[in-house]
Design a protein around this motif. Sequence first.
Motif, PDB file in Angstrom:
ATOM      1  N   PRO A  92       0.725  -1.265   0.241  1.00 55.61           N
ATOM      2  CA  PRO A  92       0.054   0.045   0.218  1.00 55.61           C
ATOM      3  C   PRO A  92       0.696   1.308  -0.034  1.00 55.61           C
ATOM      4  CG  PRO A  92      -0.691  -1.651   1.560  1.00 55.61           C
ATOM      5  CD  PRO A  92       0.611  -2.157   1.054  1.00 55.61           C
ATOM      6  N   PHE A  93       2.137   1.212   0.487  1.00 56.74           N
ATOM      7  CA  PHE A  93       3.061   2.539   0.380  1.00 56.74           C
ATOM      8  C   PHE A  93       3.655   2.390  -0.755  1.00 56.74           C
ATOM      9  CE2 PHE A  93       3.524   1.814   5.342  1.00 56.74           C
ATOM     10  CZ  PHE A  93       2.632   2.621   5.449  1.00 56.74           C
ATOM     11  N   ASP A  94       4.015   1.522  -1.601  1.00 59.01           N
ATOM     12  CA  ASP A  94       5.055   1.278  -2.653  1.00 59.01           C
ATOM     13  C   ASP A  94       4.328   0.491  -3.716  1.00 59.01           C
ATOM     14  OD1 ASP A  94       6.925   1.703  -4.583  1.00 59.01           O
ATOM     15  OD2 ASP A  94       8.644   1.115  -3.194  1.00 59.01           O
ATOM     16  N   PRO A  95       3.840   1.151  -4.734  1.00 56.37           N
ATOM     17  CA  PRO A  95       3.176   0.091  -5.669  1.00 56.37           C
ATOM     18  C   PRO A  95       4.119  -0.775  -6.502  1.00 56.37           C
ATOM     19  CG  PRO A  95       2.821   2.164  -6.416  1.00 56.37           C
ATOM     20  CD  PRO A  95       3.406   2.092  -5.027  1.00 56.37           C
ATOM     21  N   LYS A  96       5.439  -0.233  -6.336  1.00 54.75           N
ATOM     22  CA  LYS A  96       6.495  -0.845  -7.209  1.00 54.75           C
ATOM     23  C   LYS A  96       6.964  -2.359  -6.451  1.00 54.75           C
ATOM     24  CE  LYS A  96       8.083   3.007  -9.624  1.00 54.75           C
ATOM     25  NZ  LYS A  96       9.299   3.965  -9.661  1.00 54.75           N
ATOM     26  N   MET A  97       6.505  -2.369  -5.213  1.00 49.09           N
ATOM     27  CA  MET A  97       7.042  -3.344  -4.094  1.00 49.09           C
ATOM     28  C   MET A  97       5.827  -4.196  -3.720  1.00 49.09           C
ATOM     29  SD  MET A  97       9.028  -2.872  -0.711  1.00 49.09           S
ATOM     30  CE  MET A  97       7.908  -3.132   0.504  1.00 49.09           C
ATOM     31  N   ASN A  98       6.314  -5.574  -3.706  1.00 49.41           N
ATOM     32  CA  ASN A  98       5.344  -6.699  -3.295  1.00 49.41           C
ATOM     33  C   ASN A  98       5.838  -7.013  -1.810  1.00 49.41           C
ATOM     34  OD1 ASN A  98       3.919  -6.825  -5.923  1.00 49.41           O
ATOM     35  ND2 ASN A  98       5.505  -8.398  -6.582  1.00 49.41           N
ATOM     36  N   ILE A  99       4.516  -7.363  -1.142  1.00 44.74           N
ATOM     37  CA  ILE A  99       4.652  -7.868   0.235  1.00 44.74           C
ATOM     38  C   ILE A  99       4.035  -9.174   0.280  1.00 44.74           C
ATOM     39  CG2 ILE A  99       4.545  -5.521   1.207  1.00 44.74           C
ATOM     40  CD1 ILE A  99       1.719  -5.935   1.900  1.00 44.74           C
ATOM     41  N   CYS A 100       4.755 -10.037   1.055  1.00 42.93           N
ATOM     42  CA  CYS A 100       4.216 -11.120   1.715  1.00 42.93           C
ATOM     43  C   CYS A 100       3.924 -11.282   3.044  1.00 42.93           C
ATOM     44  CB  CYS A 100       5.577 -12.622   1.348  1.00 42.93           C
ATOM     45  SG  CYS A 100       4.712 -14.145   1.632  1.00 42.93           S
ATOM     46  N   GLY A 153     -14.494  -5.347   1.200  1.00 44.96           N
ATOM     47  CA  GLY A 153     -13.444  -5.322  -0.109  1.00 44.96           C
ATOM     48  C   GLY A 153     -12.044  -5.287   0.355  1.00 44.96           C
ATOM     49  N   HIS A 154     -11.754  -5.415   1.749  1.00 52.11           N
ATOM     50  CA  HIS A 154     -10.476  -5.346   2.360  1.00 52.11           C
ATOM     51  C   HIS A 154     -10.133  -6.723   3.062  1.00 52.11           C
ATOM     52  CE1 HIS A 154     -11.121  -1.162   1.495  1.00 52.11           C
ATOM     53  NE2 HIS A 154      -9.987  -0.869   1.530  1.00 52.11           N
ATOM     54  N   VAL A 155      -8.729  -6.868   3.087  1.00 53.46           N
ATOM     55  CA  VAL A 155      -8.382  -8.058   4.202  1.00 53.46           C
ATOM     56  C   VAL A 155      -7.177  -7.255   5.229  1.00 53.46           C
ATOM     57  CG1 VAL A 155      -8.562  -9.796   2.411  1.00 53.46           C
ATOM     58  CG2 VAL A 155      -6.645  -8.578   2.350  1.00 53.46           C
ATOM     59  N   TRP A 156      -7.187  -7.920   6.414  1.00 54.59           N
ATOM     60  CA  TRP A 156      -6.298  -7.850   7.202  1.00 54.59           C
ATOM     61  C   TRP A 156      -4.962  -8.674   7.213  1.00 54.59           C
ATOM     62  CZ3 TRP A 156      -6.490  -3.424  10.142  1.00 54.59           C
ATOM     63  CH2 TRP A 156      -5.303  -3.135  11.376  1.00 54.59           C
ATOM     64  N   LEU A 157      -3.703  -7.922   6.918  1.00 53.24           N
ATOM     65  CA  LEU A 157      -2.559  -8.818   6.808  1.00 53.24           C
ATOM     66  C   LEU A 157      -1.368  -8.462   7.715  1.00 53.24           C
ATOM     67  CD1 LEU A 157      -2.050  -8.065   2.662  1.00 53.24           C
ATOM     68  CD2 LEU A 157      -3.246  -9.918   3.850  1.00 53.24           C
ATOM     69  N   GLU A 158      -0.953  -9.496   8.405  1.00 56.06           N
ATOM     70  CA  GLU A 158       0.134  -9.534   9.157  1.00 56.06           C
ATOM     71  C   GLU A 158       1.236 -10.552   8.845  1.00 56.06           C
ATOM     72  OE1 GLU A 158      -1.225 -10.070  13.326  1.00 56.06           O
ATOM     73  OE2 GLU A 158      -2.414  -8.107  13.253  1.00 56.06           O
ATOM     74  N   GLY A 159       2.469  -9.955   9.371  1.00 54.71           N
ATOM     75  CA  GLY A 159       3.414 -10.901   8.987  1.00 54.71           C
ATOM     76  C   GLY A 159       3.758 -11.920  10.346  1.00 54.71           C
ATOM     77  N   ASP A 160       4.360 -12.992  10.021  1.00 54.84           N
ATOM     78  CA  ASP A 160       4.311 -13.838  11.135  1.00 54.84           C
ATOM     79  C   ASP A 160       5.339 -13.503  12.359  1.00 54.84           C
ATOM     80  OD1 ASP A 160       2.722 -15.627  10.162  1.00 54.84           O
ATOM     81  OD2 ASP A 160       4.048 -17.152   9.542  1.00 54.84           O
ATOM     82  N   ARG A 200      -1.166  -3.723  10.840  1.00 54.94           N
ATOM     83  CA  ARG A 200      -1.155  -2.918  12.053  1.00 54.94           C
ATOM     84  C   ARG A 200      -0.507  -1.354  11.821  1.00 54.94           C
ATOM     85  NH1 ARG A 200       2.427  -6.468  15.352  1.00 54.94           N
ATOM     86  NH2 ARG A 200       3.394  -6.611  13.295  1.00 54.94           N
ATOM     87  N   THR A 201       0.177  -1.287  10.741  1.00 58.53           N
ATOM     88  CA  THR A 201       0.903   0.198  10.287  1.00 58.53           C
ATOM     89  C   THR A 201       0.157   0.883   9.264  1.00 58.53           C
ATOM     90  OG1 THR A 201       2.906  -0.900  10.722  1.00 58.53           O
ATOM     91  CG2 THR A 201       2.794   1.236   9.345  1.00 58.53           C
ATOM     92  N   TYR A 202      -0.388   0.002   8.187  1.00 60.98           N
ATOM     93  CA  TYR A 202      -0.996   0.740   7.113  1.00 60.98           C
ATOM     94  C   TYR A 202      -2.590   0.301   6.937  1.00 60.98           C
ATOM     95  CZ  TYR A 202       0.888  -3.376   4.886  1.00 60.98           C
ATOM     96  OH  TYR A 202       1.569  -4.553   4.732  1.00 60.98           O
ATOM     97  N   GLY A 203      -2.840  -0.173   8.011  1.00 59.78           N
ATOM     98  CA  GLY A 203      -4.546  -0.527   8.001  1.00 59.78           C
ATOM     99  C   GLY A 203      -5.093  -1.819   6.865  1.00 59.78           C
ATOM    100  N   PRO A 204      -6.382  -1.771   6.774  1.00 58.32           N
ATOM    101  CA  PRO A 204      -6.798  -2.985   5.811  1.00 58.32           C
ATOM    102  C   PRO A 204      -6.330  -2.734   4.562  1.00 58.32           C
ATOM    103  CG  PRO A 204      -8.581  -1.986   7.227  1.00 58.32           C
ATOM    104  CD  PRO A 204      -7.237  -0.968   7.467  1.00 58.32           C
ATOM    105  N   VAL A 205      -5.932  -3.733   3.786  1.00 57.94           N
ATOM    106  CA  VAL A 205      -5.459  -3.829   2.532  1.00 57.94           C
ATOM    107  C   VAL A 205      -6.552  -4.230   1.692  1.00 57.94           C
ATOM    108  CG1 VAL A 205      -3.798  -4.723   0.773  1.00 57.94           C
ATOM    109  CG2 VAL A 205      -3.130  -4.471   3.382  1.00 57.94           C
ATOM    110  N   PRO A 206      -6.767  -3.332   0.391  1.00 59.25           N
ATOM    111  CA  PRO A 206      -7.819  -3.491  -0.441  1.00 59.25           C
ATOM    112  C   PRO A 206      -7.448  -4.923  -1.174  1.00 59.25           C
ATOM    113  CG  PRO A 206      -6.833  -1.343  -0.698  1.00 59.25           C
ATOM    114  CD  PRO A 206      -6.004  -2.040   0.134  1.00 59.25           C
ATOM    115  N   TYR A 207      -8.670  -5.783  -1.134  1.00 58.13           N
ATOM    116  CA  TYR A 207      -8.646  -7.016  -1.799  1.00 58.13           C
ATOM    117  C   TYR A 207      -7.962  -6.901  -3.117  1.00 58.13           C
ATOM    118  CZ  TYR A 207      -9.977 -11.983  -2.796  1.00 58.13           C
ATOM    119  OH  TYR A 207      -9.695 -13.292  -3.023  1.00 58.13           O
TER     120      TYR A 207
END
Length: 166
Positions: free
Chosen positions: A74-82, A111-118, A127-134
């Motif tokens: 959500p911060f940088d569209p050129k970057m993927n997150i896992c 239309g959103h999901v909540w994502l967290e790292g293990d 927890r930092t950028y809020g719900p992520v659009p699906y």
Amino acid sequence: MFRRVLVKTLGLVGVTIQYGCIAHCTFEYIGEFVLCSGPSMEPTITNHDLIFSERLSRHFYRIEKGDIVIAKSPFDPKMNICKRVIGLEGDKVCTSSPSDVFKAHIYVPKGHVWLEGDNLRNSTDSRTYGPVPYALIRGRVCLKLWPPHSFGTLSKSPNKRIIPSE
């Protein structure tokens, strides 16, 4: 002679374009190989692990709580997150870490999901950028391919943050 070289060159260019289109469609609509970096998914996925992310689940809305997904940041569209899916639309999730004295809860909007790292102590996530659009979800991780000793499907969440639906 010039004509024969031109015909062979154009033939090679045509075959290259065909295979390029097949590869593009395969990686865009079926799945892709991803080399992971960063500590946010440890111990499930570590730095330099190679995983396979399938893309069909996101098209059929088959992403579920507990799945690990690849998404656009959500911060940088050129970057993927896992990250791992902790909550789906309509779910109530705890936005604080387990050690916090005050617990905060939020409903995941439509239309959103909540994502967290293990690795909760070293992860920038919902927890930092809020719900992520699906729509930012690129695919669901289904296999770890490298290193060979950990080949196979991925384990459940090590921190037990996934709350069953009510």
